[in-house]
Scaffold this motif. Structure first.
Motif, PDB file in Angstrom:
ATOM      1  N   THR A 158      18.239  -5.536 -21.158  1.00  0.00           N
ATOM      2  CA  THR A 158      17.098  -5.845 -20.990  1.00  0.00           C
ATOM      3  C   THR A 158      15.250  -5.175 -21.607  1.00  0.00           C
ATOM      4  O   THR A 158      14.729  -5.511 -22.445  1.00  0.00           O
ATOM      5  CB  THR A 158      16.871  -5.923 -19.668  1.00  0.00           C
ATOM      6  OG1 THR A 158      17.804  -6.864 -19.059  1.00  0.00           O
ATOM      7  CG2 THR A 158      15.391  -6.565 -18.601  1.00  0.00           C
TER       8      THR A 158
ATOM      9  N   ASP B 112      15.339  -6.038 -24.967  1.00  0.00           N
ATOM     10  CA  ASP B 112      15.010  -7.015 -25.588  1.00  0.00           C
ATOM     11  C   ASP B 112      13.485  -7.420 -25.221  1.00  0.00           C
ATOM     12  O   ASP B 112      12.520  -7.757 -25.945  1.00  0.00           O
ATOM     13  CB  ASP B 112      15.491  -8.586 -24.479  1.00  0.00           C
ATOM     14  CG  ASP B 112      16.520  -9.001 -24.201  1.00  0.00           C
ATOM     15  OD1 ASP B 112      17.355  -8.791 -25.988  1.00  0.00           O
ATOM     16  OD2 ASP B 112      16.889  -9.088 -23.826  1.00  0.00           O
ATOM     17  N   TRP B 113      12.704  -6.926 -24.477  1.00  0.00           N
ATOM     18  CA  TRP B 113      11.379  -6.196 -23.828  1.00  0.00           C
ATOM     19  C   TRP B 113      10.758  -5.574 -24.964  1.00  0.00           C
ATOM     20  O   TRP B 113      10.225  -5.582 -25.759  1.00  0.00           O
ATOM     21  CB  TRP B 113      11.120  -4.864 -22.823  1.00  0.00           C
ATOM     22  CG  TRP B 113      11.580  -5.602 -21.224  1.00  0.00           C
ATOM     23  CD1 TRP B 113      11.432  -7.216 -21.091  1.00  0.00           C
ATOM     24  CD2 TRP B 113      11.305  -5.230 -20.219  1.00  0.00           C
ATOM     25  NE1 TRP B 113      11.850  -7.073 -19.986  1.00  0.00           N
ATOM     26  CE2 TRP B 113      11.595  -5.831 -19.340  1.00  0.00           C
ATOM     27  CE3 TRP B 113      11.643  -3.985 -19.985  1.00  0.00           C
ATOM     28  CZ2 TRP B 113      12.116  -5.614 -17.642  1.00  0.00           C
ATOM     29  CZ3 TRP B 113      11.188  -3.128 -18.679  1.00  0.00           C
ATOM     30  CH2 TRP B 113      11.783  -4.252 -18.006  1.00  0.00           C
ATOM     31  N   ARG B 114      11.869  -5.264 -25.912  1.00  0.00           N
ATOM     32  CA  ARG B 114      10.867  -3.765 -27.482  1.00  0.00           C
ATOM     33  C   ARG B 114      10.931  -4.723 -28.414  1.00  0.00           C
ATOM     34  O   ARG B 114      10.121  -4.575 -28.846  1.00  0.00           O
ATOM     35  CB  ARG B 114      12.006  -2.658 -27.767  1.00  0.00           C
ATOM     36  CG  ARG B 114      11.846  -2.024 -28.924  1.00  0.00           C
ATOM     37  CD  ARG B 114      12.583  -0.357 -28.631  1.00  0.00           C
ATOM     38  NE  ARG B 114      11.655  -0.255 -30.278  1.00  0.00           N
ATOM     39  CZ  ARG B 114      11.047   0.350 -30.433  1.00  0.00           C
ATOM     40  NH1 ARG B 114       9.666   0.792 -29.512  1.00  0.00           N
ATOM     41  NH2 ARG B 114      10.501   1.459 -31.720  1.00  0.00           N
TER      42      ARG B 114
ATOM     43  N   ASP C  72      10.128  -8.304 -27.694  1.00  0.00           N
ATOM     44  CA  ASP C  72       9.024  -8.908 -27.330  1.00  0.00           C
ATOM     45  C   ASP C  72       7.909  -7.855 -27.063  1.00  0.00           C
ATOM     46  O   ASP C  72       6.843  -8.752 -26.762  1.00  0.00           O
ATOM     47  CB  ASP C  72       9.424  -9.536 -26.128  1.00  0.00           C
ATOM     48  CG  ASP C  72      10.474 -10.568 -26.200  1.00  0.00           C
ATOM     49  OD1 ASP C  72      11.197 -11.417 -27.888  1.00  0.00           O
ATOM     50  OD2 ASP C  72      10.774 -10.349 -25.748  1.00  0.00           O
TER      51      ASP C  72
ATOM     52  N   LYS D  92       6.840  -5.812 -24.654  1.00  0.00           N
ATOM     53  CA  LYS D  92       7.009  -5.853 -23.179  1.00  0.00           C
ATOM     54  C   LYS D  92       6.988  -4.542 -22.501  1.00  0.00           C
ATOM     55  O   LYS D  92       6.717  -4.022 -22.047  1.00  0.00           O
ATOM     56  CB  LYS D  92       7.386  -7.179 -22.430  1.00  0.00           C
ATOM     57  CG  LYS D  92       6.858  -8.550 -22.981  1.00  0.00           C
ATOM     58  CD  LYS D  92       8.225 -10.054 -22.143  1.00  0.00           C
ATOM     59  CE  LYS D  92       7.135 -10.337 -22.562  1.00  0.00           C
ATOM     60  NZ  LYS D  92       8.592 -11.569 -22.300  1.00  0.00           N
ATOM     61  N   GLY D  93       8.495  -3.531 -23.396  1.00  0.00           N
ATOM     62  CA  GLY D  93       7.907  -2.601 -22.735  1.00  0.00           C
ATOM     63  C   GLY D  93       7.339  -1.681 -22.965  1.00  0.00           C
ATOM     64  O   GLY D  93       6.524  -1.793 -23.891  1.00  0.00           O
TER      65      GLY D  93
ATOM     66  N   TRP E 120       3.319   2.802 -18.935  1.00  0.00           N
ATOM     67  CA  TRP E 120       4.007   1.919 -18.652  1.00  0.00           C
ATOM     68  C   TRP E 120       4.218   1.258 -16.843  1.00  0.00           C
ATOM     69  O   TRP E 120       3.407   0.456 -16.962  1.00  0.00           O
ATOM     70  CB  TRP E 120       4.923   1.837 -19.947  1.00  0.00           C
ATOM     71  CG  TRP E 120       5.287   0.225 -19.798  1.00  0.00           C
ATOM     72  CD1 TRP E 120       4.893  -1.179 -19.909  1.00  0.00           C
ATOM     73  CD2 TRP E 120       6.972  -0.613 -19.256  1.00  0.00           C
ATOM     74  NE1 TRP E 120       5.896  -1.762 -19.995  1.00  0.00           N
ATOM     75  CE2 TRP E 120       7.168  -1.886 -18.763  1.00  0.00           C
ATOM     76  CE3 TRP E 120       8.037   0.537 -18.246  1.00  0.00           C
ATOM     77  CZ2 TRP E 120       8.039  -2.422 -18.316  1.00  0.00           C
ATOM     78  CZ3 TRP E 120       8.573  -0.506 -17.262  1.00  0.00           C
ATOM     79  CH2 TRP E 120       8.479  -1.696 -17.499  1.00  0.00           C
TER      80      TRP E 120
ATOM     81  N   GLN F   6       1.956  -1.562 -14.909  1.00  0.00           N
ATOM     82  CA  GLN F   6       3.260  -2.155 -13.963  1.00  0.00           C
ATOM     83  C   GLN F   6       2.748  -2.538 -12.596  1.00  0.00           C
ATOM     84  O   GLN F   6       3.183  -3.530 -11.770  1.00  0.00           O
ATOM     85  CB  GLN F   6       4.596  -3.048 -14.375  1.00  0.00           C
ATOM     86  CG  GLN F   6       5.053  -2.337 -15.256  1.00  0.00           C
ATOM     87  CD  GLN F   6       4.702  -3.129 -16.859  1.00  0.00           C
ATOM     88  OE1 GLN F   6       4.719  -4.827 -16.078  1.00  0.00           O
ATOM     89  NE2 GLN F   6       3.777  -2.279 -17.507  1.00  0.00           N
TER      90      GLN F   6
ATOM     91  N   ARG G  96       4.831  -7.066 -17.819  1.00  0.00           N
ATOM     92  CA  ARG G  96       5.313  -5.860 -18.807  1.00  0.00           C
ATOM     93  C   ARG G  96       5.183  -5.804 -19.938  1.00  0.00           C
ATOM     94  O   ARG G  96       4.869  -4.862 -20.816  1.00  0.00           O
ATOM     95  CB  ARG G  96       7.586  -6.650 -19.220  1.00  0.00           C
ATOM     96  CG  ARG G  96       8.761  -6.503 -17.788  1.00  0.00           C
ATOM     97  CD  ARG G  96       9.428  -7.374 -18.349  1.00  0.00           C
ATOM     98  NE  ARG G  96       9.503  -8.302 -17.841  1.00  0.00           N
ATOM     99  CZ  ARG G  96      10.642  -9.210 -17.814  1.00  0.00           C
ATOM    100  NH1 ARG G  96      10.493  -9.446 -18.573  1.00  0.00           N
ATOM    101  NH2 ARG G  96      10.029 -10.325 -16.654  1.00  0.00           N
TER     102      ARG G  96
END
Length: 109
Positions: free
Chosen positions: A63, A66-68, A70, A72-73, A93, A97, A109
């Motif tokens: 996850t 994936d955020w990286r 996209d 988002k993280g 970060w 949130q 995110r």
């Protein structure tokens, strides 16, 4: 302070982990500590691995990856072929949130 909250393991630069029933939790993330020699360790911020950060957030490593992808993280730092996360970037970060009020999910995110 209760024995339950005493850190079990200590990693360099003041990043301490405590193993509780729920799993591995970040005890504190101080950027400045005193080394074993008694001299202050200043100027180098703690870096977390992808695995450490995923454990802290309670999410799978996939996850976080994936955020990286996209965007988002939290921001990462490339060290060789690995991604590390500065504690200050993670804190910033996480603050982003935070809901502005309960139930308001406009952050993300």
């Amino acid at each position: 302070m209760s024995d339950l909250f005493e850190p079990d393991l200590e990693f360099g630069y003041g990043v301490r982990w405590s193993t509780l029933e729920e799993g591995l939790h970040l005890w504190c993330m101080d950027a400045f500590t005193t080394s074993e020699s008694g001299r202050p360790d200043v100027g180098l911020e703690p870096l977390l691995s992808t695995e450490d950060l995923a454990d802290y957030l309670g999410i799978p490593v996939a996850t976080l990856q994936d955020w990286r992808v996209d965007h988002k993280g939290p921001r990462g730092i490339i060290v060789g072929r690995r991604v590390k996360y500065a504690v200050s970037d993670v804190r910033a970060w996480i603050e982003q949130q935070r809901e502005t009020r309960p139930g308001d999910h406009t952050g993300g995110r």
